[in-house]
Scaffold this motif. Sequence first.
Motif, PDB file in Angstrom:
ATOM      1  N   GLU A 105       0.836  -1.209   0.000  1.00  0.00           N
ATOM      2  CA  GLU A 105       0.000   0.000   0.000  1.00  0.00           C
ATOM      3  C   GLU A 105       0.869   1.256   0.000  1.00  0.00           C
ATOM      4  OE1 GLU A 105      -2.946   0.730   3.119  1.00  0.00           O
ATOM      5  OE2 GLU A 105      -3.656  -1.331   2.774  1.00  0.00           O
ATOM      6  N   ARG A 106       1.824   1.261   0.888  1.00  0.00           N
ATOM      7  CA  ARG A 106       2.691   2.441   1.013  1.00  0.00           C
ATOM      8  C   ARG A 106       3.521   2.628  -0.253  1.00  0.00           C
ATOM      9  NH1 ARG A 106       5.621   2.268   6.664  1.00  0.00           N
ATOM     10  NH2 ARG A 106       5.581   4.533   6.494  1.00  0.00           N
ATOM     11  N   PHE A 107       4.003   1.558  -0.805  1.00  0.00           N
ATOM     12  CA  PHE A 107       4.792   1.634  -2.028  1.00  0.00           C
ATOM     13  C   PHE A 107       3.939   2.177  -3.173  1.00  0.00           C
ATOM     14  CE2 PHE A 107       7.086   0.028  -5.731  1.00  0.00           C
ATOM     15  CZ  PHE A 107       8.378   0.401  -5.417  1.00  0.00           C
ATOM     16  N   ALA A 108       2.696   1.736  -3.246  1.00  0.00           N
ATOM     17  CA  ALA A 108       1.790   2.231  -4.288  1.00  0.00           C
ATOM     18  C   ALA A 108       1.570   3.737  -4.125  1.00  0.00           C
ATOM     19  CB  ALA A 108       0.462   1.484  -4.222  1.00  0.00           C
ATOM     20  N   ARG A 109       1.451   4.199  -2.869  1.00  0.00           N
ATOM     21  CA  ARG A 109       1.286   5.647  -2.636  1.00  0.00           C
ATOM     22  C   ARG A 109       2.528   6.414  -3.080  1.00  0.00           C
ATOM     23  NH1 ARG A 109      -1.589   4.121   2.305  1.00  0.00           N
ATOM     24  NH2 ARG A 109       0.301   4.436   3.516  1.00  0.00           N
ATOM     25  N   VAL A 110       3.703   5.836  -2.819  1.00  0.00           N
ATOM     26  CA  VAL A 110       4.944   6.487  -3.251  1.00  0.00           C
ATOM     27  C   VAL A 110       4.982   6.567  -4.776  1.00  0.00           C
ATOM     28  CG1 VAL A 110       7.459   6.241  -3.375  1.00  0.00           C
ATOM     29  CG2 VAL A 110       6.291   5.901  -1.202  1.00  0.00           C
ATOM     30  N   GLU A 111       4.660   5.477  -5.426  1.00  0.00           N
ATOM     31  CA  GLU A 111       4.653   5.479  -6.893  1.00  0.00           C
ATOM     32  C   GLU A 111       3.638   6.484  -7.440  1.00  0.00           C
ATOM     33  OE1 GLU A 111       4.038   1.289  -7.800  1.00  0.00           O
ATOM     34  OE2 GLU A 111       6.149   1.139  -8.413  1.00  0.00           O
ATOM     35  N   GLU A 112       2.483   6.556  -6.784  1.00  0.00           N
ATOM     36  CA  GLU A 112       1.438   7.496  -7.198  1.00  0.00           C
ATOM     37  C   GLU A 112       1.947   8.941  -7.090  1.00  0.00           C
ATOM     38  OE1 GLU A 112      -2.494   8.854  -4.879  1.00  0.00           O
ATOM     39  OE2 GLU A 112      -2.459   6.707  -5.381  1.00  0.00           O
ATOM     40  N   LYS A 113       2.617   9.243  -5.999  1.00  0.00           N
ATOM     41  CA  LYS A 113       3.135  10.604  -5.794  1.00  0.00           C
ATOM     42  C   LYS A 113       4.294  10.903  -6.741  1.00  0.00           C
ATOM     43  CE  LYS A 113       0.135  11.372  -2.685  1.00  0.00           C
ATOM     44  NZ  LYS A 113      -1.050  12.128  -2.986  1.00  0.00           N
ATOM     45  N   LEU A 114       5.115   9.892  -7.018  1.00  0.00           N
ATOM     46  CA  LEU A 114       6.204  10.086  -7.977  1.00  0.00           C
ATOM     47  C   LEU A 114       5.644  10.442  -9.358  1.00  0.00           C
ATOM     48  CD1 LEU A 114       8.743   7.214  -7.163  1.00  0.00           C
ATOM     49  CD2 LEU A 114       9.152   9.671  -6.971  1.00  0.00           C
ATOM     50  N   ALA A 115       4.516   9.837  -9.693  1.00  0.00           N
ATOM     51  CA  ALA A 115       3.896  10.106 -10.994  1.00  0.00           C
ATOM     52  C   ALA A 115       3.402  11.546 -11.089  1.00  0.00           C
ATOM     53  CB  ALA A 115       2.750   9.132 -11.236  1.00  0.00           C
ATOM     54  N   LEU A 116       3.162  12.194  -9.952  1.00  0.00           N
ATOM     55  CA  LEU A 116       2.682  13.582  -9.946  1.00  0.00           C
ATOM     56  C   LEU A 116       3.818  14.589 -10.155  1.00  0.00           C
ATOM     57  CD1 LEU A 116       0.135  13.441  -6.986  1.00  0.00           C
ATOM     58  CD2 LEU A 116      -0.357  13.331  -9.448  1.00  0.00           C
ATOM     59  N   LEU A 117       5.052  14.137 -10.009  1.00  0.00           N
ATOM     60  CA  LEU A 117       6.179  15.048 -10.215  1.00  0.00           C
ATOM     61  C   LEU A 117       6.269  15.437 -11.694  1.00  0.00           C
ATOM     62  CD1 LEU A 117       9.027  13.291  -8.161  1.00  0.00           C
ATOM     63  CD2 LEU A 117       7.950  15.476  -7.630  1.00  0.00           C
ATOM     64  N   PRO A 118       6.734  16.655 -11.959  1.00  0.00           N
ATOM     65  CA  PRO A 118       6.992  17.009 -13.358  1.00  0.00           C
ATOM     66  C   PRO A 118       7.993  16.001 -13.944  1.00  0.00           C
ATOM     67  CG  PRO A 118       7.121  18.936 -11.958  1.00  0.00           C
ATOM     68  CD  PRO A 118       6.989  17.755 -11.046  1.00  0.00           C
ATOM     69  N   GLU A 119       7.900  15.788 -15.251  1.00  0.00           N
ATOM     70  CA  GLU A 119       8.679  14.746 -15.913  1.00  0.00           C
ATOM     71  C   GLU A 119      10.176  14.839 -15.637  1.00  0.00           C
ATOM     72  OE1 GLU A 119       9.602  13.139 -20.387  1.00  0.00           O
ATOM     73  OE2 GLU A 119       7.701  14.158 -20.035  1.00  0.00           O
ATOM     74  N   LYS A 120      10.768  15.998 -15.761  1.00  0.00           N
ATOM     75  CA  LYS A 120      12.213  16.155 -15.548  1.00  0.00           C
ATOM     76  C   LYS A 120      12.588  15.885 -14.085  1.00  0.00           C
ATOM     77  CE  LYS A 120      14.344  16.974 -19.342  1.00  0.00           C
ATOM     78  NZ  LYS A 120      15.238  15.964 -19.862  1.00  0.00           N
ATOM     79  N   GLN A 121      11.769  16.396 -13.154  1.00  0.00           N
ATOM     80  CA  GLN A 121      12.049  16.161 -11.730  1.00  0.00           C
ATOM     81  C   GLN A 121      12.005  14.658 -11.433  1.00  0.00           C
ATOM     82  OE1 GLN A 121       9.577  18.179  -8.901  1.00  0.00           O
ATOM     83  NE2 GLN A 121      10.327  20.220  -9.503  1.00  0.00           N
ATOM     84  N   ARG A 122      10.987  13.984 -11.958  1.00  0.00           N
ATOM     85  CA  ARG A 122      10.849  12.548 -11.733  1.00  0.00           C
ATOM     86  C   ARG A 122      12.060  11.807 -12.312  1.00  0.00           C
ATOM     87  NH1 ARG A 122       6.096  11.878 -13.578  1.00  0.00           N
ATOM     88  NH2 ARG A 122       6.643  11.389 -15.704  1.00  0.00           N
ATOM     89  N   GLU A 123      12.455  12.176 -13.528  1.00  0.00           N
ATOM     90  CA  GLU A 123      13.591  11.532 -14.176  1.00  0.00           C
ATOM     91  C   GLU A 123      14.867  11.717 -13.356  1.00  0.00           C
ATOM     92  OE1 GLU A 123      15.867  11.473 -18.522  1.00  0.00           O
ATOM     93  OE2 GLU A 123      14.469  13.098 -18.049  1.00  0.00           O
TER      94      GLU A 123
END
Length: 177
Positions: A105-123
């Motif tokens: 569950e927690r990992f899914a939330r982290v992945e969900e929040k990572l997806a909200l980052l702007p593309e360059k920041q996430r990369e």
Amino acid sequence: MARDLLENKAFEELFDLHYGNLVGFVYGYVRDEEVAKDIVHDAFLTFWTNRKHLDLSYSAKSYLFTLAQNYALNYLRHLRVVEVNEREVTALLESASEELAEYDERFARVEEKLALLPEKQREVFLKCVVEEKKYQEVADELDVSINTIKKHMTCALKFLRGELQDETVLLFVLKKK
């Protein structure tokens, strides 16, 4: 009964004479007919194996009943140990299952929040944290300055800390992957 008791024929007679009573006696302890039969067979086998060392000044019947009783009690002790171990293992498995579900569950939330980052920041974040690359390596790879990488990481971490709070521990787990 003397040493002739230990001869094959005498042993068969002893078996025939006491087998039924011994099974009934052991059944009183274990409450399972097949187990009782196995225990009685083990008692007779031990009797036969040790026949040369037995002190026959005591009754063979008493020896067999004592032997069968000891085997039955050992069997019951073993059952208790197995039962306790099964309960402990079941509790550990349930606990591990709950922890794994919580982790997922927690990992899914982290992945969900990572997806909200702007593309360059996430990369930049994934290269620095997950791939464990140094800022300079990422800057060279993306053909940007190291200050740009630092700014992306600062913004990404600030956003993720605000969004995830208690899940931030998982960010360090991500780093180890």
